[in-house]
Design a protein around this motif. Structure first.
Motif, PDB file in Angstrom:
ATOM      1  N   ARG A  18       1.567   9.207  -6.061  1.00 43.92           N
ATOM      2  CA  ARG A  18       2.081  10.548  -5.762  1.00 43.92           C
ATOM      3  C   ARG A  18       3.064  11.002  -6.831  1.00 43.92           C
ATOM      4  O   ARG A  18       2.988  12.131  -7.342  1.00 43.92           O
ATOM      5  N   LYS A  19       3.971  10.108  -7.221  1.00 46.51           N
ATOM      6  CA  LYS A  19       4.958  10.453  -8.250  1.00 46.51           C
ATOM      7  C   LYS A  19       4.285  10.715  -9.598  1.00 46.51           C
ATOM      8  O   LYS A  19       4.673  11.626 -10.323  1.00 46.51           O
ATOM      9  N   LYS A  20       3.276   9.928  -9.922  1.00 46.35           N
ATOM     10  CA  LYS A  20       2.548  10.119 -11.177  1.00 46.35           C
ATOM     11  C   LYS A  20       1.841  11.473 -11.174  1.00 46.35           C
ATOM     12  O   LYS A  20       1.868  12.198 -12.169  1.00 46.35           O
ATOM     13  N   ASP A  21       1.212  11.815 -10.056  1.00 48.94           N
ATOM     14  CA  ASP A  21       0.532  13.105  -9.944  1.00 48.94           C
ATOM     15  C   ASP A  21       1.513  14.269 -10.054  1.00 48.94           C
ATOM     16  O   ASP A  21       1.224  15.284 -10.688  1.00 48.94           O
ATOM     17  N   GLU A  22       2.687  14.121  -9.426  1.00 50.08           N
ATOM     18  CA  GLU A  22       3.702  15.168  -9.512  1.00 50.08           C
ATOM     19  C   GLU A  22       4.185  15.341 -10.948  1.00 50.08           C
ATOM     20  O   GLU A  22       4.377  16.470 -11.408  1.00 50.08           O
ATOM     21  N   ALA A  23       4.375  14.226 -11.664  1.00 52.06           N
ATOM     22  CA  ALA A  23       4.816  14.297 -13.052  1.00 52.06           C
ATOM     23  C   ALA A  23       3.754  14.969 -13.920  1.00 52.06           C
ATOM     24  O   ALA A  23       4.072  15.782 -14.786  1.00 52.06           O
ATOM     25  N   LYS A  24       2.484  14.646 -13.675  1.00 48.37           N
ATOM     26  CA  LYS A  24       1.391  15.253 -14.439  1.00 48.37           C
ATOM     27  C   LYS A  24       1.332  16.751 -14.164  1.00 48.37           C
ATOM     28  O   LYS A  24       1.160  17.557 -15.083  1.00 48.37           O
ATOM     29  N   GLU A  67       0.828  -1.208   0.000  1.00 47.55           N
ATOM     30  CA  GLU A  67       0.000   0.000   0.000  1.00 47.55           C
ATOM     31  C   GLU A  67       0.866   1.263   0.000  1.00 47.55           C
ATOM     32  O   GLU A  67       0.578   2.214  -0.734  1.00 47.55           O
ATOM     33  N   ILE A  68       1.924   1.273   0.775  1.00 50.40           N
ATOM     34  CA  ILE A  68       2.824   2.436   0.821  1.00 50.40           C
ATOM     35  C   ILE A  68       3.462   2.651  -0.550  1.00 50.40           C
ATOM     36  O   ILE A  68       3.530   3.777  -1.054  1.00 50.40           O
ATOM     37  N   LEU A  69       3.914   1.576  -1.181  1.00 50.92           N
ATOM     38  CA  LEU A  69       4.534   1.700  -2.499  1.00 50.92           C
ATOM     39  C   LEU A  69       3.530   2.144  -3.557  1.00 50.92           C
ATOM     40  O   LEU A  69       3.857   2.950  -4.432  1.00 50.92           O
ATOM     41  N   ALA A  70       2.316   1.644  -3.484  1.00 55.16           N
ATOM     42  CA  ALA A  70       1.273   2.055  -4.435  1.00 55.16           C
ATOM     43  C   ALA A  70       0.939   3.531  -4.265  1.00 55.16           C
ATOM     44  O   ALA A  70       0.804   4.265  -5.258  1.00 55.16           O
TER      45      ALA A  70
END
Length: 104
Positions: free
Chosen positions: A38-44, A30-33
């Protein structure tokens, strides 16, 4: 571990609850997901910021949403591969340029 310390005041205590319940694997997954999301949202968000800068400089009469949608619609795949003939031509051009250069 840094990921946990940046989010929780006492991650060891938080993890021990999952460990005692035999759900540590679920906790890690769950932490990794959540981190991946979070990383995907930051990239977007970063991409949207870049697009916004381009939009502002484009002086388009469209709204940002319309302008961005046009970019996605007009997006065509780019073929970066070269044929053997093109490769030979480029090599020949490079050789011709190098022949013209004389060391001083």
């Amino acid at each position: 571990m840094d990921l946990l310390y940046s989010r929780y005041a006492s991650p060891i205590e938080f993890m021990s609850t999952y460990i005692n319940q035999g759900r540590f694997g679920e906790f890690v997954s769950e932490i990794l997901a959540l981190d991946a999301i979070r990383k995907k949202d930051e990239a977007k968000e970063k991409n949207d910021d870049r697009l916004w800068d381009a939009y502002v400089h484009s002086m388009s009469d469209k709204t940002f949403v319309e302008w961005k949608k046009d970019l996605e619609v007009n997006k065509k795949p780019v073929n970066y591969s070269m044929t053997n003939k093109e490769i030979k031509e480029v090599k020949q051009q490079a050789a011709d340029i190098l022949k013209k250069i004389s060391p001083v």
